[in-house]
Design an enzyme around this catalytic site. Sequence first.
Site, PDB file in Angstrom:
ATOM      1  N   CYS A 124       8.715 -34.070 -37.594  1.00  0.00           N
ATOM      2  CA  CYS A 124       8.588 -32.614 -37.563  1.00  0.00           C
ATOM      3  C   CYS A 124       7.494 -32.258 -36.569  1.00  0.00           C
ATOM      4  O   CYS A 124       6.839 -33.137 -36.019  1.00  0.00           O
ATOM      5  CB  CYS A 124       8.256 -32.068 -38.954  1.00  0.00           C
ATOM      6  SG  CYS A 124       8.542 -30.281 -39.089  1.00  0.00           S
ATOM      7  N   CYS A 126       5.329 -29.333 -37.359  1.00  0.00           N
ATOM      8  CA  CYS A 126       4.383 -28.371 -37.936  1.00  0.00           C
ATOM      9  C   CYS A 126       2.955 -28.909 -37.959  1.00  0.00           C
ATOM     10  O   CYS A 126       2.000 -28.145 -37.862  1.00  0.00           O
ATOM     11  CB  CYS A 126       4.833 -27.926 -39.328  1.00  0.00           C
ATOM     12  SG  CYS A 126       5.048 -29.268 -40.493  1.00  0.00           S
ATOM     13  N   CYS A 134       7.546 -25.409 -37.278  1.00  0.00           N
ATOM     14  CA  CYS A 134       8.125 -26.756 -37.186  1.00  0.00           C
ATOM     15  C   CYS A 134       8.718 -27.112 -35.828  1.00  0.00           C
ATOM     16  O   CYS A 134       9.439 -28.099 -35.692  1.00  0.00           O
ATOM     17  CB  CYS A 134       9.151 -26.928 -38.302  1.00  0.00           C
ATOM     18  SG  CYS A 134       8.364 -26.795 -39.930  1.00  0.00           S
ATOM     19  N   LYS A 227      16.445 -28.641 -47.939  1.00  0.00           N
ATOM     20  CA  LYS A 227      15.015 -28.395 -48.111  1.00  0.00           C
ATOM     21  C   LYS A 227      14.790 -26.897 -48.262  1.00  0.00           C
ATOM     22  O   LYS A 227      15.114 -26.121 -47.373  1.00  0.00           O
ATOM     23  CB  LYS A 227      14.267 -28.931 -46.888  1.00  0.00           C
ATOM     24  CG  LYS A 227      12.777 -28.651 -46.929  1.00  0.00           C
ATOM     25  CD  LYS A 227      12.063 -29.319 -45.776  1.00  0.00           C
ATOM     26  CE  LYS A 227      10.595 -28.984 -45.760  1.00  0.00           C
ATOM     27  NZ  LYS A 227       9.915 -29.595 -44.608  1.00  0.00           N
ATOM     28  N   ARG A 237       0.253 -28.638 -47.425  1.00  0.00           N
ATOM     29  CA  ARG A 237      -0.187 -27.957 -46.200  1.00  0.00           C
ATOM     30  C   ARG A 237      -1.693 -28.083 -46.024  1.00  0.00           C
ATOM     31  O   ARG A 237      -2.195 -28.073 -44.908  1.00  0.00           O
ATOM     32  CB  ARG A 237       0.314 -26.518 -46.193  1.00  0.00           C
ATOM     33  CG  ARG A 237       1.835 -26.518 -46.050  1.00  0.00           C
ATOM     34  CD  ARG A 237       2.473 -25.159 -46.062  1.00  0.00           C
ATOM     35  NE  ARG A 237       3.939 -25.302 -46.069  1.00  0.00           N
ATOM     36  CZ  ARG A 237       4.785 -24.314 -46.256  1.00  0.00           C
ATOM     37  NH1 ARG A 237       4.328 -23.086 -46.433  1.00  0.00           N
ATOM     38  NH2 ARG A 237       6.083 -24.539 -46.248  1.00  0.00           N
ATOM     39  N   ARG A 249       8.199 -20.029 -43.568  1.00  0.00           N
ATOM     40  CA  ARG A 249       9.275 -20.876 -43.059  1.00  0.00           C
ATOM     41  C   ARG A 249      10.659 -20.440 -43.544  1.00  0.00           C
ATOM     42  O   ARG A 249      11.617 -21.204 -43.479  1.00  0.00           O
ATOM     43  CB  ARG A 249       9.028 -22.333 -43.476  1.00  0.00           C
ATOM     44  CG  ARG A 249       7.702 -22.907 -43.029  1.00  0.00           C
ATOM     45  CD  ARG A 249       7.787 -24.429 -42.889  1.00  0.00           C
ATOM     46  NE  ARG A 249       6.511 -25.115 -43.028  1.00  0.00           N
ATOM     47  CZ  ARG A 249       5.518 -25.075 -42.147  1.00  0.00           C
ATOM     48  NH1 ARG A 249       5.612 -24.339 -41.068  1.00  0.00           N
ATOM     49  NH2 ARG A 249       4.407 -25.756 -42.369  1.00  0.00           N
ATOM     50  N   LYS A 281      14.909 -31.556 -51.670  1.00  0.00           N
ATOM     51  CA  LYS A 281      13.481 -31.310 -51.780  1.00  0.00           C
ATOM     52  C   LYS A 281      13.209 -29.839 -51.996  1.00  0.00           C
ATOM     53  O   LYS A 281      13.837 -29.038 -51.306  1.00  0.00           O
ATOM     54  CB  LYS A 281      12.858 -31.771 -50.453  1.00  0.00           C
ATOM     55  CG  LYS A 281      11.409 -31.510 -50.299  1.00  0.00           C
ATOM     56  CD  LYS A 281      10.987 -31.964 -48.933  1.00  0.00           C
ATOM     57  CE  LYS A 281       9.567 -31.501 -48.716  1.00  0.00           C
ATOM     58  NZ  LYS A 281       9.174 -31.584 -47.357  1.00  0.00           N
ATOM     59  N   TYR A 346       4.166 -39.107 -54.736  1.00  0.00           N
ATOM     60  CA  TYR A 346       2.759 -39.488 -54.621  1.00  0.00           C
ATOM     61  C   TYR A 346       2.334 -40.325 -55.829  1.00  0.00           C
ATOM     62  O   TYR A 346       1.255 -40.881 -55.848  1.00  0.00           O
ATOM     63  CB  TYR A 346       1.890 -38.224 -54.492  1.00  0.00           C
ATOM     64  CG  TYR A 346       2.315 -37.377 -53.299  1.00  0.00           C
ATOM     65  CD1 TYR A 346       1.882 -37.687 -52.018  1.00  0.00           C
ATOM     66  CD2 TYR A 346       3.189 -36.296 -53.454  1.00  0.00           C
ATOM     67  CE1 TYR A 346       2.307 -36.954 -50.917  1.00  0.00           C
ATOM     68  CE2 TYR A 346       3.613 -35.552 -52.365  1.00  0.00           C
ATOM     69  CZ  TYR A 346       3.173 -35.887 -51.102  1.00  0.00           C
ATOM     70  OH  TYR A 346       3.605 -35.167 -50.020  1.00  0.00           O
TER      71      TYR A 346
HETATM   72  C1  PBG Z   1       7.228 -30.674 -42.906  1.00  0.00           C
HETATM   73  C2  PBG Z   1       7.091 -31.182 -44.295  1.00  0.00           C
HETATM   74  C3  PBG Z   1       6.548 -30.498 -45.375  1.00  0.00           C
HETATM   75  C4  PBG Z   1       6.610 -31.373 -46.453  1.00  0.00           C
HETATM   76  C5  PBG Z   1       7.173 -32.550 -46.013  1.00  0.00           C
HETATM   77  N1  PBG Z   1       7.484 -32.396 -44.671  1.00  0.00           N
HETATM   78  C6  PBG Z   1       5.894 -29.180 -45.465  1.00  0.00           C
HETATM   79  C7  PBG Z   1       6.611 -27.940 -45.183  1.00  0.00           C
HETATM   80  O1  PBG Z   1       7.821 -27.901 -44.960  1.00  0.00           O
HETATM   81  O2  PBG Z   1       5.911 -26.937 -45.168  1.00  0.00           O
HETATM   82  C8  PBG Z   1       6.123 -31.066 -47.833  1.00  0.00           C
HETATM   83  C9  PBG Z   1       5.889 -32.239 -48.699  1.00  0.00           C
HETATM   84  C10 PBG Z   1       5.089 -31.952 -49.918  1.00  0.00           C
HETATM   85  O3  PBG Z   1       4.810 -30.793 -50.280  1.00  0.00           O
HETATM   86  O4  PBG Z   1       4.729 -32.923 -50.588  1.00  0.00           O
HETATM   87  N2  PBG Z   1       6.782 -31.602 -41.968  1.00  0.00           N
END
Ligand code: PBG
Length: 357
Positions: A124, A126, A134, A227, A237, A249, A281, A346
């Site tokens: 990504c 971001c 992103c 997602k 973040r 987003r 997700k 995690y």
């Molecule tokens: C974007 C990305 C995000 C997460 C994983 N990849 C953040 C977003 O879309 O803002 C979130 C993962 C998490 O909250 O554990 N690169």
Amino acid sequence: MSESLTTTRMRRLRRGGILRDMLAQITLSPAHFVAPIFVRSGQAIRRPILSMPGQFQLSPDMALEELSDMAARGIRAYLLFGVVDAEDKDEAGSHAHDPNNAVCTTLRLARDAGINMLAITDLCYCEYTSHGHCGPLAQPMEKAPRRKTDKYTTANARRSRALHASGVTVDNDATIAQLGRQAVLHAKAGADIVAPSGMMDHAVTAIRTALDTAGFPETSILSYAVKYASGFYGPFREAAESPPQFGDRRGYQMDFRRDSREAVREALLDVGEGADMVMVKPGMAYLDILSAVRQAVDVPCAVYQVSGEYAMFKAAAQAGWIDEKQCVLEMMHAFRRAGAAFIITYYASEILEWLRQ
Ligand code: PBG
């Protein structure tokens, strides 16, 4: 044949642990878990992430230690995120293409050290863009000089508000053109699987083409196909220093007010483009989506228990309000029951510890 109310006793099969174990259909094994890790450039950095107790931003040298540790504890796969210093960020996210950035460095260290784990990289921009979206924006921001300390100045806030009001968003096709490059860089450095997470249309096609052209036909794509624009990414973040500097987003991530049919379409499109696996997700609030997607596609389907979910379990456990082990393992069984082939969480290290006990 209808059951007789007088002879049926559902409790018969709940008598005793041996019988219950014998009948358990949903199982967890170490191979089902992927541990996310956050890396940033530097040396000897192990910076705690406050909203995610037990998680750290690591410099590549420390990440290597962490990975050896994880491998020794039985974790089989990791998902790598890059955290980028403010002075390395720009509008296009070009630091993502630096072969010496923290992600590529960590991949090479792990490969050279012979770490026997699957390396998955989040793909990504971001974390790499100054505006935190992103990918590059459809309209460039005005060329005001931007210093590290510039982030909270009035001028910057004004610019951000103006951009938000004008509806500027990520340039889909410019982003996917770049994504292929980033994927190849990760593959060269040792990634086994790349995981595009930006919700750009046709990203999988672009990445597959770029990988094949560069001689990496064996590198897999795990698409974040489904997602949602979710409040549960909040702690991430902070962890990845990647909040959008204006807007949100919702212009590219999915709207949770729609039903599972949109999710199924997203997953089928990505499979059609060549995704080897798809992901749903967040996790907990999307079990229905996971189940629907799992039934609609033939490829393995993963789930991501995201940062906000982890933070909630941790907070309640720290307050003494829930039994952490019991609740987290219950959640993991729910993911597997809903159809997850594997789980990104995690909690991976702690779960493996609990499974050993
Ligand atoms: C974007 C990305 C995000 C997460 C994983 N990849 C953040 C977003 O879309 O803002 C979130 C993962 C998490 O909250 O554990 N690169």
